[in-house]
Design a protein around this motif. Structure first.
Motif, PDB file in Angstrom:
ATOM      1  N   THR A  51       0.743   5.227   0.658  1.00  0.00           N
ATOM      2  CA  THR A  51      -0.028   6.372   1.134  1.00  0.00           C
ATOM      3  C   THR A  51       0.936   7.547   1.180  1.00  0.00           C
ATOM      4  N   TYR A 111       0.863  -1.193   0.000  1.00  0.00           N
ATOM      5  CA  TYR A 111       0.000   0.000   0.000  1.00  0.00           C
ATOM      6  C   TYR A 111       0.891   1.232   0.000  1.00  0.00           C
ATOM      7  N   ALA A 155       1.932  -5.096   3.029  1.00  0.00           N
ATOM      8  CA  ALA A 155       0.894  -5.817   3.766  1.00  0.00           C
ATOM      9  C   ALA A 155       0.996  -7.322   3.528  1.00  0.00           C
ATOM     10  N   THR A 178       3.545   0.487   2.838  1.00  0.00           N
ATOM     11  CA  THR A 178       3.314  -0.592   3.788  1.00  0.00           C
ATOM     12  C   THR A 178       3.246  -1.899   3.022  1.00  0.00           C
ATOM     13  N   PRO A 202      -2.122 -11.510  14.526  1.00  0.00           N
ATOM     14  CA  PRO A 202      -2.416 -10.259  15.212  1.00  0.00           C
ATOM     15  C   PRO A 202      -2.965  -9.195  14.265  1.00  0.00           C
ATOM     16  N   SER A 203      -3.574  -8.181  14.824  1.00  0.00           N
ATOM     17  CA  SER A 203      -4.094  -7.064  14.049  1.00  0.00           C
ATOM     18  C   SER A 203      -2.957  -6.441  13.238  1.00  0.00           C
ATOM     19  N   GLY A 204      -3.199  -6.165  11.964  1.00  0.00           N
ATOM     20  CA  GLY A 204      -2.196  -5.555  11.106  1.00  0.00           C
ATOM     21  C   GLY A 204      -1.268  -6.556  10.437  1.00  0.00           C
ATOM     22  N   SER A 205      -1.498  -7.867  10.640  1.00  0.00           N
ATOM     23  CA  SER A 205      -0.580  -8.875  10.083  1.00  0.00           C
ATOM     24  C   SER A 205      -0.862  -9.196   8.615  1.00  0.00           C
ATOM     25  N   GLY A 206      -1.984  -8.684   8.075  1.00  0.00           N
ATOM     26  CA  GLY A 206      -2.253  -8.881   6.653  1.00  0.00           C
ATOM     27  C   GLY A 206      -3.416  -9.807   6.338  1.00  0.00           C
ATOM     28  N   LYS A 207      -4.169 -10.199   7.349  1.00  0.00           N
ATOM     29  CA  LYS A 207      -5.261 -11.164   7.145  1.00  0.00           C
ATOM     30  C   LYS A 207      -6.317 -10.630   6.173  1.00  0.00           C
ATOM     31  N   SER A 208      -6.796  -9.406   6.443  1.00  0.00           N
ATOM     32  CA  SER A 208      -7.838  -8.833   5.578  1.00  0.00           C
ATOM     33  C   SER A 208      -7.306  -8.607   4.169  1.00  0.00           C
ATOM     34  N   THR A 209      -6.077  -8.150   4.075  1.00  0.00           N
ATOM     35  CA  THR A 209      -5.491  -7.923   2.756  1.00  0.00           C
ATOM     36  C   THR A 209      -5.415  -9.231   1.979  1.00  0.00           C
TER      37      THR A 209
HETATM   38  P1  ADP Z   1      -5.216  -7.537   9.527  1.00  0.00           P
HETATM   39  O1  ADP Z   1      -6.405  -7.918   8.749  1.00  0.00           O
HETATM   40  O2  ADP Z   1      -4.361  -8.721   9.896  1.00  0.00           O
HETATM   41  O3  ADP Z   1      -5.537  -6.675  10.705  1.00  0.00           O
HETATM   42  P2  ADP Z   1      -4.655  -5.807   7.293  1.00  0.00           P
HETATM   43  O4  ADP Z   1      -4.585  -6.694   6.104  1.00  0.00           O
HETATM   44  O5  ADP Z   1      -5.904  -5.025   7.525  1.00  0.00           O
HETATM   45  O6  ADP Z   1      -4.272  -6.655   8.585  1.00  0.00           O
HETATM   46  O7  ADP Z   1      -3.461  -4.775   7.249  1.00  0.00           O
HETATM   47  C1  ADP Z   1      -2.110  -5.163   6.959  1.00  0.00           C
HETATM   48  C2  ADP Z   1      -1.238  -3.924   6.930  1.00  0.00           C
HETATM   49  O8  ADP Z   1      -1.590  -3.145   5.772  1.00  0.00           O
HETATM   50  C3  ADP Z   1      -1.436  -3.002   8.116  1.00  0.00           C
HETATM   51  O9  ADP Z   1      -0.176  -2.405   8.388  1.00  0.00           O
HETATM   52  C4  ADP Z   1      -2.425  -1.979   7.622  1.00  0.00           C
HETATM   53  O10 ADP Z   1      -2.311  -0.757   8.317  1.00  0.00           O
HETATM   54  C5  ADP Z   1      -2.053  -1.854   6.173  1.00  0.00           C
HETATM   55  N1  ADP Z   1      -3.204  -1.516   5.297  1.00  0.00           N
HETATM   56  C6  ADP Z   1      -4.322  -2.251   5.131  1.00  0.00           C
HETATM   57  N2  ADP Z   1      -5.159  -1.664   4.270  1.00  0.00           N
HETATM   58  C7  ADP Z   1      -4.547  -0.519   3.874  1.00  0.00           C
HETATM   59  C8  ADP Z   1      -4.905   0.512   2.974  1.00  0.00           C
HETATM   60  N3  ADP Z   1      -6.049   0.494   2.285  1.00  0.00           N
HETATM   61  N4  ADP Z   1      -4.032   1.547   2.813  1.00  0.00           N
HETATM   62  C9  ADP Z   1      -2.858   1.570   3.490  1.00  0.00           C
HETATM   63  N5  ADP Z   1      -2.462   0.609   4.348  1.00  0.00           N
HETATM   64  C10 ADP Z   1      -3.287  -0.419   4.537  1.00  0.00           C
END
Ligand code: ADP
Ligand code: ADP
Length: 227
Positions: free
Chosen positions: A13, A11, A20, A18, A39-46
């Protein structure tokens, strides 16, 4: 089968980058119940978003059977998502002015080959609530409606991003057990992101993420062999 090869996601910004996802290799077998922990921020949602085409990869290849998802145009991916993928999120996203039955019907209206609404309502334990509106239901019941809605369109795969994030422990357990049972009953591949470690024993594959990498994959072969 879904395959990810050398998948990275960065990502940007402003000047900040970042990473991810860092060079992810992963195979998801058809019909598997897959849990993604970390953990939160580990990339699961991505990870879930790039597999389901809600977000693009920076590099690497994702295939789904014979289809190379990372080669599809935005419109092609939208059509693919509509035809083959189901989603469940932390928010239930139900339409407040429609009944339970009508909300599930939204799912079946998306396809020529839906699963029967009455059967699904029975599976999620909401037959008696079919004519109720979402505000008359508990959070757990609302999430079970969204589970039925996602299944109604008969998708090959259901992606669940923190489906129990708004639920108490008892309701969380009930929704996760429901997903696991539906995975078996309908032979749907189910991929679940959760913070709930307790779910691990139900899963065929447990994927642990940290800092954009897969740090551990556990296969429970006995469950797959039992199919
Ligand atoms: P998780 O689901 O494990 O909490 P995410 O996949 O949401 O993790 O995020 C992984 C990393 O990518 C984090 O550092 C988050 O801040 C960053 N991130 C996620 N989405 C975006 C985005 N749209 N723009 C910038 N950074 C992002
Ligand atoms: P979760 O841990 O459930 O993934 P997050 O708070 O990490 O929840 O992310 C929620 C949403 O916000 C996700 O869609 C993610 O892509 C997005 N997001 C996360 N971090 C960032 C960020 N630094 N900039 C922009 N969007 C982000």
């Amino acid at each position: 089968m879904i395959e990810l090869r050398n998948v990275s996601k960065i990502y940007k910004t402003g000047d900040v980058e970042t990473a991810a996802l860092k060079d992810i290799d992963l195979t998801i077998r058809d019909g598997a119940f897959v849990v993604i922990l970390g953990p939160s921020g580990s990339g699961k949602s991505t990870l879930l978003n790039v597999i389901s085409g809600l977000d693009t990869v920076t590099s690497g290849k994702i295939t789904f059977g014979d289809t190379v998802l990372t080669d599809l145009s935005v419109d092609q991916m939208t059509a693919f998502r509509r035809d083959h993928l189901g989603f469940i999120f932390q928010q239930y996203n139900l339409l407040q002015n429609l009944t339970v039955y009508e909300n599930v019907q939204i799912g079946s209206d998306l396809t020529k080959d839906p699963l029967p609404i009455d059967e699904l309502l029975e599976q999620v334990g909401l037959t008696a609530a079919r004519d109720k509106y979402p505000y008359q239901l508990s959070g757990g019941e609302q999430q079970r409606v969204s589970v039925a809605r996602s299944l109604a369109k008969n998708p090959a795969i259901i992606f669940c991003d923190e489906p129990t994030g708004s639920l108490d422990e008892e309701n969380s357990k009930r929704v996760l057990e429901l997903l696991e049972r539906l995975n078996k009953t309908y032979q749907k591949t189910v991929v679940v992101i959760t913070h709930n470690n307790g779910i691990s024993e139900m899963a065929d594959d447990v994927i642990k993420m940290n800092s954009g990498r897969i740090v551990e994959v556990t296969h429970h072969e006995t469950r797959v062999a039992a199919r």
